[in-house]
Each structure stands twice: as structure tokens, then as C-alpha cells.
Design a protein around this motif. Structure first.
Motif, PDB file in Angstrom:
ATOM      1  N   HIS A 122      49.554  70.179 -17.560  1.00  0.00           N
ATOM      2  CA  HIS A 122      49.450  68.890 -18.244  1.00  0.00           C
ATOM      3  C   HIS A 122      49.658  69.010 -19.742  1.00  0.00           C
ATOM      4  O   HIS A 122      49.929  68.007 -20.420  1.00  0.00           O
ATOM      5  CB  HIS A 122      48.061  68.287 -17.995  1.00  0.00           C
ATOM      6  N   GLN A 129      54.614  69.268 -17.891  1.00  0.00           N
ATOM      7  CA  GLN A 129      54.682  67.806 -17.919  1.00  0.00           C
ATOM      8  C   GLN A 129      55.957  67.312 -17.246  1.00  0.00           C
ATOM      9  O   GLN A 129      55.945  66.332 -16.500  1.00  0.00           O
ATOM     10  CB  GLN A 129      54.608  67.319 -19.363  1.00  0.00           C
ATOM     11  N   PHE A 188      47.208  61.190 -18.819  1.00  0.00           N
ATOM     12  CA  PHE A 188      48.456  61.827 -18.392  1.00  0.00           C
ATOM     13  C   PHE A 188      49.296  60.856 -17.566  1.00  0.00           C
ATOM     14  O   PHE A 188      50.509  60.755 -17.753  1.00  0.00           O
ATOM     15  CB  PHE A 188      48.155  63.083 -17.577  1.00  0.00           C
TER      16      PHE A 188
END
Length: 279
Positions: free
Chosen positions: A164, A170, A204
Motif C-alpha cells: 500500500h 499500489q 487506499f
């Protein structure tokens, strides 16, 4: 102790296959969950007890040394994430290859060819370059290379557990569906690594929703202070894959031209990298 027992079971399973065996088969024979087996196989490969070629695991030089009664080289004292290592600090000298060198006289393996491709890109673009995939529930960096003045980011906190926080992770997580991301975060909860990291899973998901498909993912000092990174997705069958670049914060202007250059020739790069995606 349990990790040692599991690793030994995997080594025993490898010994039953003269021509090597894939991770899925070894996990099944050792009675281990695939993510656990894959993590241990990577560690055993890194330490030289196994080597992987064309998706199959074989005994490595360290096993042969044990069989001959010869001691291997001592393990390095530093391990990723130890308190005496700072985020982003590297033990390598600038320009030193990130991948392990091939033994003299050995035929180049698929991993050798991928490493050479990534190293050539790093030298040409002047930034560190990475090639990674998401498979069996884990982030797997298959190759990384330094550039002069732009060393690859040191894995001070396990890349798999901190996907993350870095551009590689990502970008890979953004390619997964909701169920796959939920499974990932159930195993590796979101936590801040620097003052700039995303703070929680909801944050996120908001970032993912705000990004346009197939656009580069950029992060600034979220994984390692003093470093900026960018990654863009590669369409490689059903496997999530990415090419990524990084540079010191003081040389952040190198990042965009590097990403633009890589995206302009993504078709050719897929051809040279995709054969390494299947385990």
C-alpha cells in the motif's frame, strides 16, 4: 521452528523431482498453503539452497555444498526492516547490480534475461527500474536495477507487507478486484511507514477510485523518505504486472521522462518480460 520445518519439507519435495517442480506442486506435496510455500521458496532461492529456471525449482549450490560437507558463505548481518537501517538506506555501492550475477559459463536463465533488460533500461533512463508482478497473493519483484545517482530503493520493510505504501504495490493492487484486495489487506493491514503514507484501508480505496485506468501511479516519500517513485500497469494475460521507476527526491525531474519513454515502447517490453511472469 515451524518455519524451519516447512522449509525442510519444501527441500525434501524438491529432491523428489530430478527435473524440478513448480511452486504449486511443491506446496501441495509439502502440505503448505501456496502463499506460505511461495514465501519460503523465495527465501531458499535467495540463500542459494534452490534456484528457479523456467518456472521450476531445483536444488542450488548451497545444498550441494552441504552434501559435500563444505560450509557456505556467512549470511549478511543486516536484514530488511532491522532497527539499525533507515528507510531507503542501501548497503550497495552506486551502480552495483541488484540481481545476483550469473555463474561463469552457465547458460542465461529467464531471470538473467529479465535482469539484463531492466538493467539496460536503468542505464539508459538514469533512474532505478523495477519489474514486478502480483501472483499467488504476493507482490513479487522479479528484477530491479540501479542507475548512476539513482540507486534502487532498499527493501527496509518487506515489499510484500507494505504494498500500500510504494508505487509498485499500489499499481499492482489497483489491478486486482475488490475481493482480491480485501484478501491482501486481511493478511497485510495498511500501516503508515512515513508521514506521507496512506493511513488506513479506506484511504487506499479512495485513492484507487480516483485514479484513471492504465495511468501511472506516483508516490512521493510514502515508502522511503527522500525517494519518489512511479509505476504503470502492464497488461500480461491474467497476471497483474508493472514496470516502475524511482529516483532520489532531489532528482525527481527524471521520473516523468522515464515513465513516458517506457510507456512509448510498452509493446516491445512486454515481449521481453512476459515470459517470466508464469512461475
Amino acid at each position: 521452528m515451524s518455519s524451519v520445518q516447512r522449509a525442510l519439507r519444501l527441500l525434501e519435495a524438491v529432491g523428489g523431482h530430478q527435473d524440478g517442480a513448480p511452486a504449486k506442486q511443491l506446496a501441495r506435496e509439502a502440505g503448505l498453503p501456496l502463499p506460505t510455500a511461495y514465501h519460503l521458496l523465495r527465501t531458499l532461492t535467495h540463500e542459494g539452497y534452490l534456484h528457479r529456471e523456467s518456472g521450476l525449482f531445483h536444488y542450488g549450490d548451497a545444498v550441494r555444498r552441504l552434501g559435500a560437507g563444505c560450509a557456505g558463505p556467512p549470511a549478511p548481518p543486516d536484514q530488511p526492516g532491522q532497527p539499525d537501517r533507515q528507510p531507503g538506506q542501501s548497503d550497495r555501492q552506486p551502480g552495483q547490480p541488484v540481481h545476483q550475477p550469473r555463474r561463469p559459463g552457465a547458460a542465461p536463465s529467464p531471470s538473467d534475461r529479465v535482469a539484463r533488460t531492466v538493467a539496460a533500461l536503468a542505464g539508459e533512463l538514469g533512474v532505478a527500474v523495477y519489474f514486478a508482478v502480483y501472483r499467488e497473493g504476493e507482490v513479487d519483484v522479479l528484477a530491479a536495477a540501479d542507475a548512476p545517482g539513482a540507486p534502487a530503493v532498499e527493501e527496509w520493510a518487506d515489499f510484500r507487507q507494505t504494498a500500500h505504501a510504494h508505487a509498485i504495490g499500489q499499481c499492482l493492487l489497483a489491478q486486482l478486484d475488490e475481493a482480491e484486495r480485501a484478501d491482501h489487506f486481511a493478511r497485510y493491514p495498511v500501516r503508515a511507514l512515513t508521514p506521507y503514507s496512506v493511513r488506513d484501508e479506506a484511504g487506499f480505496h479512495r485513492r484507487c477510485a480516483a485514479r484513471r485506468p492504465l495511468q501511472p501511479v506516483c508516490e512521493r516519500e510514502e515508502y522511503a523518505l527522500g525517494t519518489v517513485c512511479a509505476a504503470f500497469p502492464l497488461i500480461a494475460g491474467e497476471t497483474a504486472a508493472t514496470l516502475a521507476v524511482s529516483a532520489p527526491l532531489a532528482r525527481a525531474e527524471r521520473l516523468r521522462p522515464a515513465v513516458d519513454s517506457l510507456r512509448s515502447r510498452v509493446g516491445a517490453l512486454i515481449g521481453s518480460l512476459s515470459f517470466s511472469i508464469s512461475i
